[in-house]
Design a protein around this motif. Structure first.
Motif, PDB file in Angstrom:
ATOM      1  N   ALA A  19       0.665  -1.285  -0.043  1.00 14.86           N
ATOM      2  CA  ALA A  19       0.078  -0.195  -0.071  1.00 14.86           C
ATOM      3  C   ALA A  19       1.025   1.299   0.056  1.00 14.86           C
ATOM      4  O   ALA A  19       1.882   1.369   0.883  1.00 14.86           O
ATOM      5  N   VAL A  23      -4.177   2.422   4.756  1.00 16.26           N
ATOM      6  CA  VAL A  23      -5.268   1.798   4.377  1.00 16.26           C
ATOM      7  C   VAL A  23      -6.292   1.533   5.654  1.00 16.26           C
ATOM      8  O   VAL A  23      -5.978   1.107   6.666  1.00 16.26           O
ATOM      9  N   ARG A  67      -0.403   1.544   8.081  1.00 18.22           N
ATOM     10  CA  ARG A  67       0.597   1.448   7.046  1.00 18.22           C
ATOM     11  C   ARG A  67       1.899   0.962   7.863  1.00 18.22           C
ATOM     12  O   ARG A  67       2.003   0.851   9.008  1.00 18.22           O
TER      13      ARG A  67
END
Length: 90
Positions: A19, A23, A67
């Motif tokens: 990512a 997220v 994250r």
């Protein structure tokens, strides 16, 4: 420890690893097909595992999502490498 299949944990780790932005627990819950509360518990456990194992990264809640970030203690080593980002791009 949160009661989920190992594949769910692996998927969480993989999503967080790739990512580019934090997220949200809601999106992770949809992707992993588990409740958001389970996602939050799994992220907390993953972060604790990273600390216990002395890993160079942590799972951190940032801007309403999760994250993977470098561990604070690893950051001091990175500061000493003036061009570390340029080296990684090669």
């Amino acid at each position: 420890m949160t009661d989920v299949a190992p594949e769910v944990r692996q998927a969480l780790e993989a999503v967080l690893m790739v990512a580019e932005e934090p997220v949200t627990p809601g999106l992770l819950a949809q992707l992993l097909e588990v409740p958001a509360q389970t996602v939050e518990a799994m992220c907390d456990e993953l972060d604790a595992d990273c600390v216990t194992a002395g890993r160079g990264f942590r799972v951190q809640r940032v801007a309403g999502g999760y994250r993977i970030v470098s561990a604070p203690e690893a950051g001091t080593r990175l500061v000493g490498i003036s061009n570390w980002q340029a080296l990684l791009r090669r």
